[in-house]
Design a protein around this motif. Structure first.
Motif, PDB file in Angstrom:
ATOM      1  N   LEU A 174       0.277  -4.854  12.314  1.00 54.96           N
ATOM      2  CA  LEU A 174       0.221  -3.401  11.284  1.00 54.96           C
ATOM      3  C   LEU A 174      -1.522  -2.860  11.951  1.00 54.96           C
ATOM      4  CD1 LEU A 174       0.182  -3.952   7.886  1.00 54.96           C
ATOM      5  CD2 LEU A 174       2.189  -3.254   9.706  1.00 54.96           C
ATOM      6  N   VAL A 175      -0.861  -1.312  13.811  1.00 58.12           N
ATOM      7  CA  VAL A 175      -2.183  -1.163  14.120  1.00 58.12           C
ATOM      8  C   VAL A 175      -2.490   0.233  13.379  1.00 58.12           C
ATOM      9  CG1 VAL A 175      -2.036  -0.537  16.344  1.00 58.12           C
ATOM     10  CG2 VAL A 175      -0.860  -2.414  16.447  1.00 58.12           C
ATOM     11  N   LEU A 176      -3.510  -0.192  13.212  1.00 58.78           N
ATOM     12  CA  LEU A 176      -4.012   0.774  12.186  1.00 58.78           C
ATOM     13  C   LEU A 176      -5.294   2.205  13.810  1.00 58.78           C
ATOM     14  CD1 LEU A 176      -5.691   0.418   9.474  1.00 58.78           C
ATOM     15  CD2 LEU A 176      -3.293   0.094   9.759  1.00 58.78           C
ATOM     16  N   ASP A 177      -5.086   3.911  13.173  1.00 57.40           N
ATOM     17  CA  ASP A 177      -5.423   4.541  14.198  1.00 57.40           C
ATOM     18  C   ASP A 177      -5.985   5.536  13.535  1.00 57.40           C
ATOM     19  OD1 ASP A 177      -6.793   5.303  16.379  1.00 57.40           O
ATOM     20  OD2 ASP A 177      -4.743   6.309  16.771  1.00 57.40           O
ATOM     21  N   GLN A 178      -7.035   5.619  12.946  1.00 51.73           N
ATOM     22  CA  GLN A 178      -8.207   6.212  12.227  1.00 51.73           C
ATOM     23  C   GLN A 178      -7.450   6.271  10.831  1.00 51.73           C
ATOM     24  OE1 GLN A 178      -7.964  10.215  14.859  1.00 51.73           O
ATOM     25  NE2 GLN A 178      -8.768   8.927  16.343  1.00 51.73           N
ATOM     26  N   GLY A 179      -6.865   5.169  10.465  1.00 56.24           N
ATOM     27  CA  GLY A 179      -6.846   5.731   8.945  1.00 56.24           C
ATOM     28  C   GLY A 179      -5.618   5.765   8.596  1.00 56.24           C
ATOM     29  N   ARG A 180      -4.168   5.658   9.588  1.00 56.84           N
ATOM     30  CA  ARG A 180      -2.737   5.924   9.812  1.00 56.84           C
ATOM     31  C   ARG A 180      -2.574   4.959  10.476  1.00 56.84           C
ATOM     32  NH1 ARG A 180      -5.520  10.695  10.833  1.00 56.84           N
ATOM     33  NH2 ARG A 180      -4.462  12.592   9.303  1.00 56.84           N
ATOM     34  N   SER A 216       0.282   3.783   4.294  1.00 60.38           N
ATOM     35  CA  SER A 216       1.695   3.208   3.661  1.00 60.38           C
ATOM     36  C   SER A 216       1.734   1.710   4.102  1.00 60.38           C
ATOM     37  CB  SER A 216       3.119   4.207   2.896  1.00 60.38           C
ATOM     38  OG  SER A 216       2.684   5.151   2.518  1.00 60.38           O
ATOM     39  N   PHE A 217       2.488   0.685   3.773  1.00 59.50           N
ATOM     40  CA  PHE A 217       2.839  -0.630   4.262  1.00 59.50           C
ATOM     41  C   PHE A 217       3.571  -1.617   3.526  1.00 59.50           C
ATOM     42  CE2 PHE A 217      -2.106  -1.774   4.652  1.00 59.50           C
ATOM     43  CZ  PHE A 217      -1.419  -2.667   4.353  1.00 59.50           C
ATOM     44  N   GLU A 218       3.811  -2.241   3.700  1.00 62.79           N
ATOM     45  CA  GLU A 218       4.551  -3.797   2.561  1.00 62.79           C
ATOM     46  C   GLU A 218       4.120  -4.815   3.464  1.00 62.79           C
ATOM     47  OE1 GLU A 218       7.902  -4.932   0.165  1.00 62.79           O
ATOM     48  OE2 GLU A 218       7.719  -2.742   1.084  1.00 62.79           O
ATOM     49  N   VAL A 219       3.462  -5.849   2.770  1.00 61.40           N
ATOM     50  CA  VAL A 219       3.414  -7.347   3.249  1.00 61.40           C
ATOM     51  C   VAL A 219       4.826  -7.938   2.347  1.00 61.40           C
ATOM     52  CG1 VAL A 219       1.943  -9.498   3.696  1.00 61.40           C
ATOM     53  CG2 VAL A 219       1.397  -7.384   3.849  1.00 61.40           C
ATOM     54  N   ARG A 263      -1.424   4.147  -4.384  1.00 58.81           N
ATOM     55  CA  ARG A 263      -1.091   2.526  -4.955  1.00 58.81           C
ATOM     56  C   ARG A 263      -1.536   1.528  -4.316  1.00 58.81           C
ATOM     57  NH1 ARG A 263       3.492   1.650  -8.657  1.00 58.81           N
ATOM     58  NH2 ARG A 263       4.778   2.760  -6.486  1.00 58.81           N
ATOM     59  N   ILE A 264      -1.577   0.656  -4.827  1.00 59.81           N
ATOM     60  CA  ILE A 264      -1.633  -1.050  -4.239  1.00 59.81           C
ATOM     61  C   ILE A 264      -1.243  -1.349  -5.904  1.00 59.81           C
ATOM     62  CG2 ILE A 264      -2.935  -2.602  -3.442  1.00 59.81           C
ATOM     63  CD1 ILE A 264      -5.432  -0.122  -2.530  1.00 59.81           C
ATOM     64  N   LEU A 265       0.125  -1.897  -5.640  1.00 61.45           N
ATOM     65  CA  LEU A 265       0.955  -2.962  -5.682  1.00 61.45           C
ATOM     66  C   LEU A 265       0.760  -4.078  -5.600  1.00 61.45           C
ATOM     67  CD1 LEU A 265       4.047  -0.718  -5.610  1.00 61.45           C
ATOM     68  CD2 LEU A 265       1.755  -1.339  -7.808  1.00 61.45           C
ATOM     69  N   ILE A 266       0.825  -5.343  -6.248  1.00 62.07           N
ATOM     70  CA  ILE A 266       0.781  -6.955  -5.886  1.00 62.07           C
ATOM     71  C   ILE A 266       2.171  -7.217  -6.790  1.00 62.07           C
ATOM     72  CG2 ILE A 266      -0.421  -9.270  -6.109  1.00 62.07           C
ATOM     73  CD1 ILE A 266      -2.711  -8.084  -5.171  1.00 62.07           C
ATOM     74  N   ASP A 267       3.090  -7.864  -6.109  1.00 59.92           N
ATOM     75  CA  ASP A 267       4.235  -8.153  -6.984  1.00 59.92           C
ATOM     76  C   ASP A 267       4.749  -6.952  -7.895  1.00 59.92           C
ATOM     77  OD1 ASP A 267       6.081  -9.968  -7.622  1.00 59.92           O
ATOM     78  OD2 ASP A 267       4.375 -10.998  -8.543  1.00 59.92           O
ATOM     79  N   GLY A 268       4.721  -6.283  -7.034  1.00 58.32           N
ATOM     80  CA  GLY A 268       5.196  -4.595  -7.674  1.00 58.32           C
ATOM     81  C   GLY A 268       4.400  -4.397  -9.143  1.00 58.32           C
ATOM     82  N   PHE A 308       1.136  -0.888  -0.167  1.00 56.91           N
ATOM     83  CA  PHE A 308      -0.270   0.485  -0.165  1.00 56.91           C
ATOM     84  C   PHE A 308       1.011   1.716   0.300  1.00 56.91           C
ATOM     85  CE2 PHE A 308      -3.582  -2.700   0.945  1.00 56.91           C
ATOM     86  CZ  PHE A 308      -4.477  -2.240   0.733  1.00 56.91           C
ATOM     87  N   ASP A 309       0.935   2.169  -1.078  1.00 60.54           N
ATOM     88  CA  ASP A 309       2.226   3.038  -1.498  1.00 60.54           C
ATOM     89  C   ASP A 309       0.807   4.687  -1.310  1.00 60.54           C
ATOM     90  OD1 ASP A 309       3.921   4.757  -1.541  1.00 60.54           O
ATOM     91  OD2 ASP A 309       4.148   4.411  -4.174  1.00 60.54           O
ATOM     92  N   ASN A 310       0.755   5.142  -0.243  1.00 62.03           N
ATOM     93  CA  ASN A 310       0.276   6.704   0.559  1.00 62.03           C
ATOM     94  C   ASN A 310      -1.031   6.598  -0.370  1.00 62.03           C
ATOM     95  OD1 ASN A 310       0.206   9.318   1.185  1.00 62.03           O
ATOM     96  ND2 ASN A 310       0.794  10.264  -0.578  1.00 62.03           N
ATOM     97  N   VAL A 311      -2.180   5.681  -0.085  1.00 61.00           N
ATOM     98  CA  VAL A 311      -3.282   5.334  -0.394  1.00 61.00           C
ATOM     99  C   VAL A 311      -4.180   6.440   0.069  1.00 61.00           C
ATOM    100  CG1 VAL A 311      -5.072   3.630  -0.254  1.00 61.00           C
ATOM    101  CG2 VAL A 311      -2.620   2.903  -1.156  1.00 61.00           C
TER     102      VAL A 311
END
Length: 606
Positions: free
Chosen positions: A564-570, A379-382, A415-420, A361-364
């Protein structure tokens, strides 16, 4: 709730010739010559039948006039004419029914093609549309639209077209036999008849539209109540639901009464015009007979032609209403087809090819409403093969991540990327083929257990189903059932327990065999023992796959590689369970609160 972006103005009018023009390609399919030949043959049979009917009054006129002459020769002639008249009546009926037989395939094929297009379109519409529309209303629109097609085609081709042809021919016959006076009177009566019919029917159309809306509302309330019958019983709300449904049916009944009463007024007005013309035309013929200008046979001649002419015109009100209502119902169906597809494949989009099933997830940024943002630059990566969990307070945006990953919605930015690969630039079918989900509420089809498991992949074999059932730890349960895999699960799977439904959902995902698994609070509605059993199954299933788990109970995801801990969409925190506890932040606070609640429940149980 995401808003409904479709036009919902009940006063908007969508019927008319534009609707008919849109339907014509279904009636005259360019890729099916056989159906086009059927239409041509049906039109030929219409001409033959109309010609026979227009010749019948001459036979009666000749017979009546010949009966005024005595002797054996007129008797033979009259007998032959009478037999020809009977044969002509039979021929008219025979050709009419042959026409129906020839055309039936055309009407049914046009109805089928349009219904299939609407159904396919509904499945391409976005989740926003389906969340905002009631299923009962949508199905009623499709039902009314498809049912109106065949009837409307029948009246347009087999009632209006022959009637217009008869009007022209009868006008010529009356002019040749009686002069322009009777032609003008007949034309004036026809115009008056059509004007009265159209004026009253336009008024009735508004009544019918209101009746249809109330009918759809009553059906929607009934479907909604029956689908949620458990909730109704939980709150003892049977009387409330009955009163709510009764209010809708009473409103529909009142509208139906007004509509039917207006039909009686229309019939009276039509009969007045027809019988005034009939009385005038017959009186005119009798007056001519008294002067020696016309024969007795011509009285029958005029009466038969006017009866034949106004027999289809007598149905004009029903025909006009049917066509008018059919256009309205079809227009409602075309509105469904015209509903904008919110999430569409990019032109020429390639299929998603996954070698390393990673997720980024790139700055979604996303919100269901423009003025209410849910995710703020997330933004996060799995990484491929890892087990990642997403936790956070209610409303933090956890389930929204799942909907975005399946591309039920597109982000406002980012952007949302799967395998780049950006999932917005690949086909949705290929994207959803690589992701399997076990949702919190596993809704099953009202079919067998075997059907629901095999639904995971088209063409799944019995061996695939058996292996998936074993992998989901539900094979023993199925073996104990008298009907095994052929056991019916009921509406939305209500014949199964929560744990059984979840295992069927897991087995369905195993049949799909995707490289990425998504568990969306898959155990939050289960008891502790069932939850632990399901968790064990989920851990076994998740091996060698990339797994993203959305959880409310933190104990179910404590062994994840990354949390990953989310709080109010962040993204507030991320790390392993031990790391997050050491930080003494939001995750540690949530863990302590749930631990305290668990201790309280244990003390209460003791």
């Amino acid at each position: 709730m995401p808003p409904d972006t479709a036009t919902r103005d009940p006063a908007a009018r969508h019927d008319g010739w534009n609707t008919l023009r849109r339907f014509l390609p279904y009636l005259w399919p360019h890729d099916n010559p056989a159906l086009r030949w059927r239409i041509i043959a049906a039109c030929g049979l219409i001409l033959i039948s109309t010609g026979i009917q227009l010749a019948l009054p001459y036979a009666l006129k000749w017979a009546v006039d010949a009966m005024n002459v005595t002797g054996p020769k007129p008797l033979v002639f009259v007998m032959l004419v009478v037999l020809a008249y009977a044969a002509g009546r039979f021929g008219g009926v025979a050709f009419d029914n042959l026409r129906n037989i020839v055309f039936e395939r055309v009407g049914q094929d046009a109805t089928r093609a349009l219904a299939e297009n609407v159904f396919a379109r509904l499945h391409r519409l976005s989740m926003r549309f389906h969340l905002a529309r009631r299923t009962g209303e949508v199905t009623k629109v499709i039902e009314r639209g498809t049912k109106s097609i065949d009837t409307m085609l029948y009246f347009m081709l087999f009632n209006i077209a022959p009637t217009v042809l008869q009007l022209i021919v009868v006008a010529v016959i009356f002019q040749l036999n009686f002069g322009w006076g009777l032609v003008a009177a007949t034309g004036l009566a026809v115009v008056a008849y059509i004007w009265v019919t159209r004026a009253i029917t336009e008024w009735r159309t508004h009544l019918r539209e209101r009746m249809n809306r109330l009918d759809g509302q009553a059906l929607a309330r009934a479907v909604d109540s029956l689908l949620n019958y458990e909730t109704v019983k939980y709150f003892g709300a049977e009387a409330r639901e009955e009163a709510r449904y009764a209010a809708a049916t009473r409103a529909y009944a009142e509208a139906a009464v007004k509509s039917e009463n207006s039909l009686g007024l229309l019939n009276i007005a039509q009969a007045l015009v027809v019988n005034l013309l009939m009385a005038g035309a017959l009186a005119y013929t009798v007056w001519g007979w008294a002067k020696g200008e016309y024969t007795a046979g011509q009285l029958v001649f005029v009466q038969t032609y006017l009866t034949q002419l106004f027999r289809p015109l007598d149905m004009l009100g029903m025909v006009y209403r049917t066509i008018r209502q059919g256009l309205i119902d079809m227009a409602e169906m075309f509105r469904l087809i015209d509903t904008q597809v919110e999430v569409a494949d990019a032109p020429g989009a390639p299929a998603l090819v996954v070698r390393q099933p990673s997720i980024v997830f790139d700055n979604v940024v996303f919100g269901y409403d423009p003025d209410r943002t849910i995710l703020h630059g997330l933004s996060f990566e799995v990484s491929a093969g890892s087990r990642v969990a997403i936790v956070g307070p209610s409303g933090a945006g956890k389930s929204t991540i799942a909907r975005l990953l399946f591309r039920f919605y597109d982000p406002l930015s980012g952007r949302i990327l799967i395998d780049g690969q950006d999932i917005a630039q690949v086909t949705q079918a290929s994207l959803r083929a690589v992701i399997g989900i076990v949702p919190q509420d596993s809704v099953l089809f009202n079919d067998t257990i075997g059907y629901n498991i095999a639904y995971g992949r088209e063409g799944a074999t019995a061996e695939d189903v058996a292996a998936a059932a074993k992998g989901a730890s539900i094979a023993d349960f199925i073996a104990r059932l008298p009907q095994g895999l052929d056991t019916e699960v009921g509406e939305r799977g209500l014949k199964l327990s929560g744990g059984e439904k979840q295992r069927v959902a897991i087995a369905r995902t195993l049949v799909k065999n995707p490289p990425i698994l998504l568990f969306d609070e898959a155990t939050s509605a289960l008891d502790t023992r069932t939850e632990q059993d399901i968790l064990g199954t989920m851990r076994a299933v998740a091996s060698h796959r990339t797994t993203l788990s959305i959880a409310h109970r933190l104990s179910t995801i404590a062994d994840s590689d990354t949390i990953l801990v989310l709080d109010q969409g962040r993204l507030a925190e991320q790390g392993s369970h031990a790391d997050l506890l050491r930080r003494d932040g939001l995750y540690a606070e949530m863990w302590a609160r749930q631990a305290a609640e668990s201790d309280s429940f244990s003390e209460a149980a003791e």
